[in-house]
Design an enzyme around this catalytic site. Structure first.
Site: not given
Length: 305
Positions: A16, A99, A117
């Protein structure tokens, strides 16, 4: 994608962070390289910072790499290498926002936290016809509420991955193939021929223009050396290495102006050097900056300094 279906929180976090501001195609090789070099968070924590930054070379937004390394050391040294298991604790990690925390919490622990996102913003804005700007405070609150409503709380990880993949492969930013979309009968944007109008963005970035003069000094003695310096200011590319730099207010090919630059006037008045060449102007467009650069090449008798 090598991180698809991953349950290891360290590897999910790694993927991520790499994918922030990075396309999947580019991020894939970096993920595999980091995973191979640092298979656990303790391996990453023990790595020298310069090594981590070198591994990151080419991805840009280097604060991500610094935060990655800092957080790895916190997890390894303060948490005994055990990744946090709840949303709030994950979110407290440096470089981790809503997020990323939601992604880790749902993918690793199946906790009911909806991800938001760019792909998810785009899907919801088109499907529901949300015209609130996604980069506004109101928009972020509205989309968060929508995301929470749609979230499958029994399978949050699977749901989050599905909607992200849908945005990345079907509901793409430009020229999506809406005719084959399984949701086109209910999609507001498709039904109203407004696909290209979503998502709505409000803010226009104000870009700063900067002019860099890089000094390439090569010594004449053997063994031959080329000077480099470490960027220590709190600026882009902090702690990375570069040719010595003089920043000016405008482009110049007049070397006499550079010789008078602060911190360099004394050096140029004493050094035994010869200018060899000056390059054409190069440009680099970043999110918030337009940078124009020239490379000045010199031969330097390093025995004089």
């Amino acid at each position: 994608m090598p991180w698809k279906g991953e349950k290891n929180p360290y590897l999910i976090w790694l993927s991520e962070i790499i994918l922030q501001q990075t396309r999947v195609e580019q991020g894939r090789s970096y993920f595999e390289k980091f995973k191979s070099k640092y298979p656990t968070v303790k391996h990453l924590a023990k790595a020298p910072e310069d090594e981590v930054m070198k591994m990151w070379e080419g991805l840009g937004y280097y604060s991500r790499a610094r935060n990655l390394h800092f957080t790895a050391k916190v997890i390894a040294n303060e948490l005994d290498g055990v990744f946090p298991t709840d949303f709030e604790s994950i979110k407290k990690l440096k470089g981790v926002g809503d997020y990323t925390a939601s992604a880790i919490a749902s993918f690793a622990y199946n906790l009911p936290h909806a991800v938001l996102d760019g792909n998810v913003f785009r899907v919801f804005s088109r499907f529901l016809g949300i015209k609130t700007a996604i980069d506004s405070t109101e928009g972020k609150k509205e989309f968060k509420q929508v995301a929470d409503v749609f979230l499958d709380e029994k399978q949050p990880g699977r749901y989050n991955q599905a909607i992200m993949d849908f945005g990345a492969t079907q509901c793409i930013p430009k020229s999506p193939n809406c005719e084959t979309c399984p949701m086109n009968k209910e999609c507001f944007a498709f039904k109203n021929n407004e696909v290209n109008s979503f998502p709505v963005k409000g803010k226009k970035l104000k870009k700063k223009t900067r002019f860099f003069n890089h000094l390439v000094f090569e010594t004449t003695t053997e063994p031959q050396f080329t000077w480099v310096q470490k960027r220590e200011e709190k600026d882009i590319w902090q702690n990375l290495y570069q040719f010595p730099l003089i920043e000016t207010k405008e482009l110049t090919t007049d070397f006499s102006k550079l010789k008078k630059a602060e911190k360099w006037a004394s050096f140029f008045s004493k050094a035994d050097f010869r200018q060899i060449s000056v390059s054409k102007t190069f440009s680099q467009k970043l999110t918030h900056q337009n940078i124009f650069g020239i490379f000045w090449k010199f031969e330097l008798n390093d025995e004089t300094n």
